[in-house]
Design a protein around this motif. Sequence first.
Motif, PDB file in Angstrom:
ATOM      1  N   TYR A  55       0.836  -1.251  -0.081  1.00 48.00           N
ATOM      2  CA  TYR A  55      -0.073   0.161  -0.063  1.00 48.00           C
ATOM      3  C   TYR A  55       0.764   1.405  -0.033  1.00 48.00           C
ATOM      4  O   TYR A  55       0.745   2.215  -0.837  1.00 48.00           O
ATOM      5  CB  TYR A  55      -1.040  -0.093   1.404  1.00 48.00           C
ATOM      6  N   GLU A  56       1.980   1.018   0.912  1.00 49.68           N
ATOM      7  CA  GLU A  56       2.624   2.434   0.980  1.00 49.68           C
ATOM      8  C   GLU A  56       3.468   2.761  -0.521  1.00 49.68           C
ATOM      9  O   GLU A  56       3.777   3.756  -0.924  1.00 49.68           O
ATOM     10  CB  GLU A  56       3.893   2.329   1.918  1.00 49.68           C
ATOM     11  N   LYS A  59       1.923   5.356  -2.527  1.00 50.88           N
ATOM     12  CA  LYS A  59       1.773   6.788  -2.336  1.00 50.88           C
ATOM     13  C   LYS A  59       2.963   7.484  -2.783  1.00 50.88           C
ATOM     14  O   LYS A  59       3.388   8.681  -2.519  1.00 50.88           O
ATOM     15  CB  LYS A  59       1.922   6.718  -0.652  1.00 50.88           C
ATOM     16  N   VAL A  77      -2.805   5.642  -5.261  1.00 53.76           N
ATOM     17  CA  VAL A  77      -3.396   5.296  -3.656  1.00 53.76           C
ATOM     18  C   VAL A  77      -5.007   5.196  -3.815  1.00 53.76           C
ATOM     19  O   VAL A  77      -5.444   4.678  -2.976  1.00 53.76           O
ATOM     20  CB  VAL A  77      -2.640   5.896  -2.519  1.00 53.76           C
ATOM     21  N   LEU A  83      -5.325  -0.841  -6.365  1.00 58.38           N
ATOM     22  CA  LEU A  83      -5.602  -1.189  -4.889  1.00 58.38           C
ATOM     23  C   LEU A  83      -5.837  -2.769  -4.938  1.00 58.38           C
ATOM     24  O   LEU A  83      -5.561  -3.380  -3.970  1.00 58.38           O
ATOM     25  CB  LEU A  83      -6.866  -0.514  -4.414  1.00 58.38           C
ATOM     26  N   HIS A  86      -2.813  -4.427  -4.306  1.00 61.11           N
ATOM     27  CA  HIS A  86      -1.876  -3.854  -2.902  1.00 61.11           C
ATOM     28  C   HIS A  86      -2.156  -3.684  -1.848  1.00 61.11           C
ATOM     29  O   HIS A  86      -1.794  -3.354  -1.053  1.00 61.11           O
ATOM     30  CB  HIS A  86      -1.299  -2.367  -3.723  1.00 61.11           C
ATOM     31  N   VAL A  87      -3.673  -3.991  -1.550  1.00 60.03           N
ATOM     32  CA  VAL A  87      -4.292  -4.069  -0.536  1.00 60.03           C
ATOM     33  C   VAL A  87      -5.265  -5.218  -0.064  1.00 60.03           C
ATOM     34  O   VAL A  87      -5.791  -5.734  -1.078  1.00 60.03           O
ATOM     35  CB  VAL A  87      -5.242  -2.962  -0.405  1.00 60.03           C
ATOM     36  N   TYR A  90      -9.581  -5.228  -0.137  1.00 61.58           N
ATOM     37  CA  TYR A  90     -10.264  -3.937  -1.190  1.00 61.58           C
ATOM     38  C   TYR A  90     -11.456  -4.433  -1.532  1.00 61.58           C
ATOM     39  O   TYR A  90     -11.721  -5.654  -2.008  1.00 61.58           O
ATOM     40  CB  TYR A  90      -9.145  -3.957  -2.251  1.00 61.58           C
ATOM     41  N   MET A 103      -6.068  -1.126   5.876  1.00 59.61           N
ATOM     42  CA  MET A 103      -5.794  -1.228   4.562  1.00 59.61           C
ATOM     43  C   MET A 103      -4.105  -0.882   4.421  1.00 59.61           C
ATOM     44  O   MET A 103      -3.611  -1.250   3.656  1.00 59.61           O
ATOM     45  CB  MET A 103      -6.834  -0.551   3.786  1.00 59.61           C
ATOM     46  N   GLU A 104      -3.750   0.068   5.182  1.00 57.92           N
ATOM     47  CA  GLU A 104      -2.490   0.697   4.919  1.00 57.92           C
ATOM     48  C   GLU A 104      -1.351  -0.482   5.008  1.00 57.92           C
ATOM     49  O   GLU A 104      -0.228  -0.309   4.932  1.00 57.92           O
ATOM     50  CB  GLU A 104      -2.192   1.824   6.055  1.00 57.92           C
ATOM     51  N   GLY A 106      -1.251  -3.096   3.731  1.00 60.87           N
ATOM     52  CA  GLY A 106      -0.808  -3.903   2.297  1.00 60.87           C
ATOM     53  C   GLY A 106      -1.382  -5.216   2.157  1.00 60.87           C
ATOM     54  O   GLY A 106      -2.530  -5.321   2.576  1.00 60.87           O
TER      55      GLY A 106
END
Length: 178
Positions: A55-56, A59, A77, A83, A86-87, A90, A103-104, A106
């Motif tokens: 997730y990071e 960004k 993001v 997403l 990456h999450v 989701y 969610m952050e 990942g």
Amino acid sequence: MFWKIITLASFFFMIGFAQNGHGFVGAETCGMCHKSDKQGSQLKIWQESKHSKAYESLKTEKADQVAKEKGFTTKAVDTPECLKCHVSGYNVDASLLGKKFKMEDGVQCETCHGAGEDYKTKKIMENKDEAIKNGLIVPTKIEDFCITCHNAESPTYVDFNFAEMWDKIKHPVPEKSK
């Protein structure tokens, strides 16, 4: 085209598991039991992996540039096509996301092992069949799970050597702990 069909089918298969009413608890909850050496240090393996930072990575300016080049008008993001890989959790009903789920964090445990609300207790996890009845997924064809995201559809795809990558993230429970 073949990979797109496989990817979409696998993606919807995984979303189907997530939407079956089992809630997501997040890596922190899973890590309560899966952090000791005796258990296999799965939490540490995940924390040190790129999955925990997926997730990071969205960004970054680089990710936004990739999204723009692919024709998206939102930051990476905020882009569903980013997403989805990456999450964890989701595109599931928000009511299925537990208090500790972030969610952050990942790509978490529940991406591959299913939403854990109903199998997270020690009592259930001690009985594999019971855990599976309660939503645990134990992938038998692990590579098939991986290629739902690690495939040519990804804008940053490079040749995916499953054996090499699996060596970096495999996280078995030691025989004595089973």
